[in-house]
Every structure is written in C-alpha cells, then in structure tokens.
Scaffold this motif. Sequence first.
Motif, short mmCIF file in Angstrom:
data_model
loop_
_atom_site.label_atom_id
_atom_site.label_comp_id
_atom_site.label_asym_id
_atom_site.label_seq_id
_atom_site.Cartn_x
_atom_site.Cartn_y
_atom_site.Cartn_z
N LYS A 3 0.84 -1.19 0.00
CA LYS A 3 0.00 0.00 0.00
C LYS A 3 0.88 1.25 0.00
CE LYS A 3 -3.78 1.98 2.70
NZ LYS A 3 -4.62 1.77 3.90
N ALA A 4 1.95 1.25 0.78
CA ALA A 4 2.87 2.39 0.83
C ALA A 4 3.53 2.62 -0.53
CB ALA A 4 3.93 2.16 1.90
N ASP A 5 3.89 1.55 -1.23
CA ASP A 5 4.47 1.67 -2.57
C ASP A 5 3.46 2.30 -3.53
OD1 ASP A 5 6.80 0.43 -1.69
OD2 ASP A 5 6.17 -1.56 -2.40
N ILE A 10 1.56 6.99 -6.78
CA ILE A 10 0.54 8.01 -7.05
C ILE A 10 1.11 9.40 -6.83
CG2 ILE A 10 -1.66 8.96 -6.22
CD1 ILE A 10 -2.55 6.04 -5.75
N CYS A 11 1.88 9.57 -5.76
CA CYS A 11 2.55 10.87 -5.51
C CYS A 11 3.43 11.27 -6.68
CB CYS A 11 3.42 10.78 -4.25
SG CYS A 11 2.52 10.75 -2.72
N ALA A 12 4.23 10.33 -7.16
CA ALA A 12 5.17 10.63 -8.23
C ALA A 12 4.47 10.93 -9.56
CB ALA A 12 6.13 9.47 -8.41
N LYS A 13 3.44 10.17 -9.88
CA LYS A 13 2.78 10.32 -11.18
C LYS A 13 1.82 11.50 -11.23
CE LYS A 13 3.19 5.74 -13.08
NZ LYS A 13 2.55 4.74 -13.90
N SER A 14 1.18 11.82 -10.11
CA SER A 14 0.17 12.87 -10.15
C SER A 14 0.62 14.17 -9.50
CB SER A 14 -1.12 12.38 -9.50
OG SER A 14 -0.89 12.09 -8.14
N ALA A 21 -2.43 11.60 -1.33
CA ALA A 21 -2.42 10.31 -2.02
C ALA A 21 -2.86 9.20 -1.08
CB ALA A 21 -1.03 10.02 -2.58
N GLU A 22 -2.39 9.25 0.17
CA GLU A 22 -2.80 8.24 1.15
C GLU A 22 -4.30 8.31 1.41
OE1 GLU A 22 -1.55 6.58 5.56
OE2 GLU A 22 -0.63 8.42 4.80
#
Length: 96
Positions: A3-5, A10-14, A21-22
Amino acid sequence: MTKADLIDVICAKSKITRVRAESLVNAVFDSMVEALMRNERIELRGFGSFVDRKYEAYKGRNPRTGEVIDVAAKRLPHFKVGRNLLKKVNSERESS
C-alpha cells in the motif's frame, strides 16, 4: 507492491502530496470493502472484478490432532483477473 508503494507511485505520477495520495488510496479501499460488505460486485474494466463467494458450513479436520471440527459458513472475497490485464501480464513475461 505494498500500500505504501502504491501511495508513492501516485505521488510521483500525479504530483500530489503524500497525505493526499494516502487519503485517496484509503478512500478507494474503504469504498471497495463497504461494497463487498453490501454483497455488491466490484468491476474494474480491463483490470478485474471482486465478487463475494459463499461457502456452506462443513465438517473439517484439525490436521494436528485429527479431531473433527465444525467449520461455520462464510463469505470470502474473490478476485477474478480481467482479460486485458491477463494479456498484458502474459505478454510481458513472454518478452522477458
């Protein structure tokens, strides 16, 4: 992938914060759990579907002692992979 990955991806892509994101990931998972609790089917086109399978009560056996035990009826979520995901996973493995 944990889940952390997933949150990190999501953080990196968006380009959103980790907290946001969490929150997004938790909202999606919570919604899926609630739908399964209501006996609803979850279908993600191209990815797969989650369905609730019912299992009747039965007599089981304790493997350690051999004692016969009653196993209660239960419902278990089951994931069925979608055709598009299956093709992508298999084509990636064949090209490696």
